[in-house]
Design a protein around this motif. Sequence first.
Motif, short mmCIF file in Angstrom:
data_model
loop_
_atom_site.label_atom_id
_atom_site.label_comp_id
_atom_site.label_asym_id
_atom_site.label_seq_id
_atom_site.Cartn_x
_atom_site.Cartn_y
_atom_site.Cartn_z
N GLU A 50 0.83 -1.18 0.00
CA GLU A 50 0.00 0.00 0.00
C GLU A 50 0.88 1.25 0.00
O GLU A 50 1.90 1.30 0.70
N THR A 51 0.49 2.25 -0.79
CA THR A 51 1.23 3.52 -0.77
C THR A 51 0.84 4.29 0.49
O THR A 51 -0.18 3.99 1.12
N GLY A 53 -0.51 6.97 0.55
CA GLY A 53 -1.83 7.52 0.26
C GLY A 53 -2.96 6.50 0.34
O GLY A 53 -4.12 6.85 0.17
N GLY A 54 -2.59 5.21 0.55
CA GLY A 54 -3.63 4.21 0.76
C GLY A 54 -4.05 3.43 -0.48
O GLY A 54 -5.03 2.71 -0.44
N ARG A 55 -3.28 3.55 -1.57
CA ARG A 55 -3.62 2.78 -2.78
C ARG A 55 -2.71 1.58 -2.92
O ARG A 55 -1.53 1.64 -2.60
N ALA A 56 -3.26 0.48 -3.43
CA ALA A 56 -2.43 -0.70 -3.66
C ALA A 56 -1.57 -0.47 -4.89
O ALA A 56 -2.06 -0.02 -5.94
N MET A 57 -0.28 -0.76 -4.80
CA MET A 57 0.60 -0.64 -5.97
C MET A 57 0.22 -1.71 -6.99
O MET A 57 -0.20 -2.81 -6.62
N SER A 58 0.39 -1.41 -8.27
CA SER A 58 0.07 -2.41 -9.30
C SER A 58 1.18 -3.44 -9.41
O SER A 58 0.95 -4.56 -9.87
N SER A 72 3.85 1.45 3.12
CA SER A 72 2.58 1.22 3.80
C SER A 72 1.99 2.60 4.10
O SER A 72 2.57 3.61 3.74
N ARG A 73 0.87 2.60 4.79
CA ARG A 73 0.28 3.88 5.22
C ARG A 73 1.28 4.70 6.02
O ARG A 73 1.17 5.91 6.11
N ARG A 74 2.25 3.99 6.65
CA ARG A 74 3.21 4.68 7.51
C ARG A 74 4.37 5.27 6.72
O ARG A 74 5.25 5.91 7.30
N GLY A 75 4.41 5.03 5.42
CA GLY A 75 5.46 5.63 4.60
C GLY A 75 6.39 4.59 4.01
O GLY A 75 6.14 3.38 4.13
#
Length: 213
Positions: A50-51, A53-58, A72-75
């Motif tokens: 997860e980036t 920003g909360g999006r799953a990487m492709s 992750s959400r934490r960076g």
Amino acid sequence: MPPELFPETRVALPLDPGAVLLGGFALDAAEELLAGIAAIAAAAPFRRMETPGGRAMSVAMTNAGAAGWTTSRRGYRYTAADPLGGLPWPPLPLAFVALAGRAAARAGFASFVPDACLVNRYEPGARMAPHQDRDEADLAAPIVSVSLGVAAVFLWGGQARGDRPRRVPLHHGDVVVWGGPARLTFHGVDTLKPGDHPLTGPLRYNLTFRKAL
Ligand code: MD6
Ligand code: FE
């Protein structure tokens, strides 16, 4: 097909000062590298992180070595353990370290010993948005990047995010090394087109070796 019949695939193409594409440099090691990737993935499975920003990487990722790159959400960060399961990342196979060191030396960076290997897996439609690799403690060390499987278009930008990138095809066995004045160049990978490679089917793998710690 014996690659020695195609010497043009073994050419070194300078991209910028400090950055070079070593065509076909990893061809002889490709099957060993793919077997190593399978062993790494058996211990630390590919996952779409997860980036912040909360999006799953492709692109699906895993790691080998003393440090592994995660988002992750934490960076963005390097961790000693796989957040999935909490075990250390699998060890870097010696053949991986040796190949990365040879490629770096060929590009003019002596004594490169990576401690981290990010393994990227692209399915058709996956892409990597332009970014800089700047999470490593040691920016004096170069990065060595190995492409395996289906070919992709590398987007080779400049020192500013807005610089229009060059489009550089990366084929199975190609290695890109960059460091020195090119170390923080913006780069990405264009959307992977459907393809079929004898060793990987529809997939592209990329290994990026760094000195992270
Ligand atoms: C890829 N590579 O080729 C993505 N980063 O799949 C990277 O983002 C990259 O190839 C730093 C150095 C080399 C790379
Ligand atoms: Fe990168």
